[in-house]
Design an enzyme around this catalytic site. Structure first.
Site, PDB file in Angstrom:
ATOM      1  N   GLU A 136       0.828  -1.204   0.000  1.00  0.00           N
ATOM      2  CA  GLU A 136       0.000   0.000   0.000  1.00  0.00           C
ATOM      3  C   GLU A 136       0.864   1.256   0.000  1.00  0.00           C
ATOM      4  O   GLU A 136       0.538   2.255  -0.660  1.00  0.00           O
ATOM      5  CB  GLU A 136      -0.923  -0.033   1.222  1.00  0.00           C
ATOM      6  N   GLU A 140      -3.214 -10.073   4.142  1.00  0.00           N
ATOM      7  CA  GLU A 140      -3.785  -9.875   5.478  1.00  0.00           C
ATOM      8  C   GLU A 140      -4.890 -10.873   5.841  1.00  0.00           C
ATOM      9  O   GLU A 140      -4.944 -11.375   6.964  1.00  0.00           O
ATOM     10  CB  GLU A 140      -4.334  -8.437   5.608  1.00  0.00           C
TER      11      GLU A 140
END
Length: 275
Positions: free
Chosen positions: A120, A140
């Site tokens: 990210e 995740e």
């Protein structure tokens, strides 16, 4: 900007280009609390500095960044409450999107692993140049954690964003990332930073005010489309996930505390290996 030898990042400025290097190579540049604080300090300094026209972000060693430091996060036996989780996750989102919202152009130079919060971070930069040995991914959900910065859907289509999120695939090649519109260029291994610096030097000699206003115009288009509102709503959901002690997350934490982070990651990955 002063740099001390024990810092988790290094900063070097030359000819209008500020090179920020994530500097925890032994931890694959995982973001701990100290690195977060130092990156925020860089954000503030870059905005005020008249000597910086472009920012180049890269990682020292064999990885760009593997995300937030799971070992540091799993030191506690309990899950933080909703209010504490919201404070942590809002801070993490602000840190990552600081490169998107920076008034000056930002370029990420990626080699090796670029995962989770590190992925990210790279994608939040205006331009991303990746070496052929780069691997991207958002793993995740594989261990019961939500997505901290949901920037993927704004850079690629919903089909591909959902595929990466739902599978947790952390071996997305640079070429695949290029085909998905996540990055700008793929260069030979070892060339990512050099190519990023070449581009940064070209940008640095442009009219600074015109460049900053152009970036502002592009970002405003995304704001009109609802990017900030969408990310805010995604954060609300991430706070809910982070406040739940799911079985997968509990098992990952228990193995990490008992046997170490490598053992916990091995347990996570074993469930997705082929028979």
């Amino acid at each position: 900007m002063p740099v001390e030898k024990d810092e988790t990042i290094t900063v070097d400025v030359k000819s209008g280009v500020c090179v920020v290097t994530l500097n925890r190579p032994g931890k694959l540049n995982a973001i701990n609390e100290k690195m977060s604080d130092e990156l925020r300090a860089v954000h503030r300094w870059v905005e005020k500095s008249e000597s910086v026209n472009v920012v180049v972000l890269n990682g020292n060693g064999r990885a760009f960044c593997v995300g937030f430091d799971l070992q540091e996060a799993d030191d506690s036996d309990s899950i933080p409450g909703v209010l504490e989780n919201r404070k942590i996750l809002e801070s993490d989102l602000e840190l990552i999107m600081g490169f998107w919202h920076c008034s000056k152009p930002t370029i990420s130079a990626v080699q090796g692993y670029c995962l989770a919060g590190g992925c990210e971070l790279a994608l939040a930069c205006d331009i991303t140049i990746a070496a052929e040995n780069a691997y991207f991914g958002e793993p995740e959900l594989r261990f019961g954690v939500g997505i901290g910065c949901m920037i993927l859907p704004w850079l690629t289509g919903p089909k591909q964003a959902k595929e990466l999120y739902f599978t947790g695939n952390d071996r997305v090649t640079a070429q695949r990332a290029l085909s998905m519109g996540l990055i700008n260029q793929v260069v030979p291994e070892g060339d990512a930073l050099r190519k990023a610096l070449e581009m940064a030097r070209e940008i640095a000699v442009m009219d600074t005010d015109a460049m900053m206003m152009t970036k502002k115009a592009v970002n405003r288009s995304y704001e009109i489309m609802g990017m900030q509102q969408g990310m805010s709503m995604a954060l609300d959901i991430d706070v809910e996930i982070a406040s739940m002690d799911t079985p997968d997350r509990r098992m990952f934490r228990e193995i990490s505390q008992r046997d170490g982070l490598k053992a916990a990651i091995a347990w996570r990955d074993a469930r997705f290996s082929e028979d």
